[in-house]
Enzyme design. Structure first.
Site, PDB file in Angstrom:
ATOM      1  N   THR A 450      35.907  36.132  47.207  1.00 48.01           N
ATOM      2  CA  THR A 450      35.971  35.223  46.070  1.00 48.01           C
ATOM      3  C   THR A 450      36.894  35.786  44.997  1.00 48.01           C
ATOM      4  O   THR A 450      37.062  37.010  44.869  1.00 48.01           O
ATOM      5  CB  THR A 450      34.562  35.023  45.466  1.00 48.01           C
ATOM      6  N   TYR A 493      26.735  38.224  41.380  1.00 42.89           N
ATOM      7  CA  TYR A 493      27.467  37.591  42.481  1.00 42.89           C
ATOM      8  C   TYR A 493      28.808  38.285  42.704  1.00 42.89           C
ATOM      9  O   TYR A 493      29.177  38.625  43.839  1.00 42.89           O
ATOM     10  CB  TYR A 493      27.678  36.112  42.180  1.00 42.89           C
TER      11      TYR A 493
END
Length: 678
Positions: A450, A493
């Site tokens: 990501t 995250y």
């Protein structure tokens, strides 16, 4: 329905749950009961402790609890636990000094609460090895007098007594209950069994058919009319194998018994002692259909979505066919949005694909069903969780290549439950790498990372324009963020994905496993179940087509380079095709400057496509939200010859049309069903 009728092929579909409510748990009871009812359960078994009833406040507690439960569901109270002051052993599992006092307590309970139930379970843990004093009642004579007398009296009063069941099952003990006359005065006999969970049961477990057949044979000699009830069965998800729990539930529901009570609805909190004298065993704490903080596991979610029929539907998807001799492509998270699109592309080329997924995201089983319908036996579902190494290893044995998409994907969820986020994204990734290493085929592994590994980009000076933010640095504004940007993990995250990102690259250095990492921007397209937390482009369109309001976090001027899923699939395949040249490298993957749009731009385009004014609201910024992220994809383009082909407006139109055809078919959208405009 009797056990004999189920043996003839008529399967019972009604079920119940076991849930112990501790004194004073008023709010917990209020929370749990509606959820149990929404699961479609018909029965509830709970305990009515003699010891707790006589403790201070005990009667008031049960005066509230039993009517509360009994007015809502078919209730089975289990009357057990002798007050220690009345026990021959000084323990709650011992027989009372005056055996008749147990029957007197049962009589009192029937007087006080009898209008709230028809059956009453009589029990006092005669097989509890830690507490039962075998020297005190080595031949179970005290137990038989205690329970048999209470059962006789309950039956005489018009109630139906149920004899509790030991675990593990002991046919010799049950036969003794028949010889002692206890079976003659009960209407049902309980059975406890937890196949697959307790090591202590493995040696004695012979299967449902064998054990229930033994029960039926014994009851046939002493009380043929008595029913068999599975009063406790379950499966602990302590290894995160939620699909296996769902399978075990379906199996228990189909066995030849008259009732099935699943243990339990909610996990036990870690700070609550399960049983005095037992060392900590994580299996005790993960037997629920939902977690202790009320997050539904797969079993609960499917039951609440559509009951047993929904559970059946998904369970039928769990049919791996790995022994074909083919070298499959393995896609973790293969039922998800990008994973299912990538799987479809390989399947159309004639490849076999293993779909490894735990189906934790609502709706993704529809993607798996779609793949299976299109490609049949070349789709190999392996419904397991990457956190459970033991359950996933077989899927990688013959893998030709691995694409790793399975993840916890929401920043908000990572902040609420950082441990779960770490276990899935970091530990789960190591499990995947270790499964590949153990297989010994050196299969390439390509990982979906990501752009959050670059942090919030707070150091970049931004220009505030009317509808968007733009970097003040010309080079970044023209080309985007490159891979030379220092890593700066932000939010749990970002940290967990960043850890996985770096482990992925290191496994080439340490173990010679070919790996590559794609640090993705916002991917969108068909087969996406967008939510407010993840998949925002699809989420905006779904809300718009539903006529629902849209919430914006921040001012809407934040910019992303959105990439259509077909282009993302092409990028992953191009990396695999060139893995010998690009192994050990990380690449940015996004739409690039040509597809850089603000949230406000996307909302305006959706209004144009749907012809409807959107209702929007604005809230606080969320943690780690970048004002601007546009990927510089030149490294990927140079190394594998890839480029984004779908413009964002065309991609938005394609997604809108797919949603209308597949998510809103036959429904009225804002007054009439409409295609998004051409």
């Amino acid at each position: 329905m009797t056990a004999q009728s189920t043996l003839a092929g008529i399967q019972p579909r009604r079920f119940g749950f076991v849930e112990w409510f501790r004194p004073g748990e008023f709010s917990r009871t209020e929370e749990i009961l509606p959820d149990i009812l929404s699961s479609g359960a018909s029965f509830l078994r709970t305990h009515l402790s003699w010891a707790e009833y006589l403790a201070p406040g005990g009667q008031d507690w049960f005066d509230w609890l039993i009517p509360k439960l009994g007015r809502s569901i078919d209730l089975l109270p289990c009357l057990h636990y002798t007050p220690p002051s009345l026990s021959r052993t000084g323990r709650s599992s011992g027989a009372p000094i005056d055996l008749k006092s147990y029957a007197d307590f049962v009589d009192h309970v029937l007087d006080r609460y009898g209008q709230h139930f028809t059956h009453v379970e009589l029990w006092n843990e005669p097989n509890n090895l830690l507490d039962w004093d075998w020297r005190e009642d080595g031949d179970f004579m005290l137990f038989c007098q205690m329970v048999g007398g209470a059962a006789y009296w309950a039956r005489k009063r018009g109630f139906k007594p149920v004899l509790g069941g030991p675990c593990p099952f002991d046919p010799y003990w049950l036969n003794l209950m028949g010889e002692r006359g206890v079976l003659n005065v009960v209407d049902a006999v309980g059975f406890h069994g937890f196949p697959g969970t307790w090591d202590s049961e493995e040696g004695a477990w012979g299967g449902w058919d064998m054990h229930l057949g033994e029960m039926r044979k014994i009851l046939g000699r002493f009380n043929p009319a008595a029913e068999i009830w599975i009063t406790e069965t379950g499966y602990s998800t302590w290894r995160n194998d939620e699909m296996e729990q769902a399978r075990r539930f379906i199996k228990a529901l189909s066995v030849p018994a008259d009732r099935m009570y699943w243990y339990s609805w909610r996990d036990v909190p870690a700070d609550v002692p399960v049983q005095e004298g037992l060392w900590f065993d994580p299996r005790h704490y993960h037997l629920g259909a939902v977690t202790d903080d009320n997050q539904p596991k797969l079993l609960a979610r499917l039951l609440m979505e559509g009951g047993v029929a929904r559970l059946d539907e998904v369970s039928r998807l769990a049919s791996p066919n790995l022994a074909t001799g083919a070298a499959p492509i393995v896609i973790t998270g293969g039922s998800g949005f990008i994973g299912s699109n990538l799987a479809d592309s390989f399947l159309k080329d004639g490849k076999d694909v293993v779909i490894l997924d735990n189906l934790s995201r609502p709706g993704v089983d529809q993607n798996l069903a779609w793949l299976t319908a299109r490609h049949g036996r070349r789709v190999h579902p392996l419904l397991a969780d990457i956190r459970d190494l033991r359950s996933i290893e077989a899927g990688f044995t013959d893998a030709e290549a691995v694409f790793h998409f399975a993840a916890q994907t929401a920043v908000t969820t990572s902040i609420e439950r950082p441990l779960d986020d770490f276990e899935t994204n970091a530990r789960g990734t190591i499990n995947v790498l270790e499964a590949v290493r153990k297989a010994g085929r050196q299969a390439p592994v390509i990982f979906a990372s990501t752009n959050k590994v670059y942090g919030a980009l707070d150091d970049l000076k931004m220009l505030e324009r009317d509808r968007c933010y733009a970097p003040a640095v010309d080079a970044i504004r023209l080309r985007g963020i490159g891979e030379d940007r220092p890593l700066d993990f932000c939010t749990p995250y970002g940290c967990s994905k960043g850890v996985a990102d770096q482990y992925m690259l290191d496994y080439l250095k340490s173990f010679s496993i070919p790996t590559a990492v794609l640090r993705m921007s916002c991917i969108y397209g068909p087969r996406q179940f967008g939510t407010e937390d993840q998949g925002w482009v699809a989420h905006f369109l779904i809300r718009a087509l539903s006529g629902a309001p849209i919430s914006i976090y921040g001012d809407g001027r934040q910019v992303r380079d959105i990439l259509f899923v077909d282009d993302a699939v092409a990028a992953y395949r191009a990396v695999l095709d060139n893995i010998d040249r690009v192994s050990g490298q990380a690449f940015n993957l996004g739409g690039g400057p040509g597809n850089a749009v603000s949230l406000l731009d996307v909302l305006q385009a959706i209004e144009t496509l749907t012809g409807q004014r959107l209702e929007t609201s604005f809230g606080d910024w969320r943690a780690g939200d970048q004002l601007y992220f546009v990927a510089d994809t030149r490294k990927l383009e140079t190394n594998v010859g890839w480029r984004a082909r779908m413009g964002w407006k065309d991609g938005l139109r394609a997604l809108g049309n797919w949603l209308v055809d597949n998510r809103f078919e036959g429904q009225a959208l804002m007054g009439e069903r409409r295609k998004v405009s051409a």
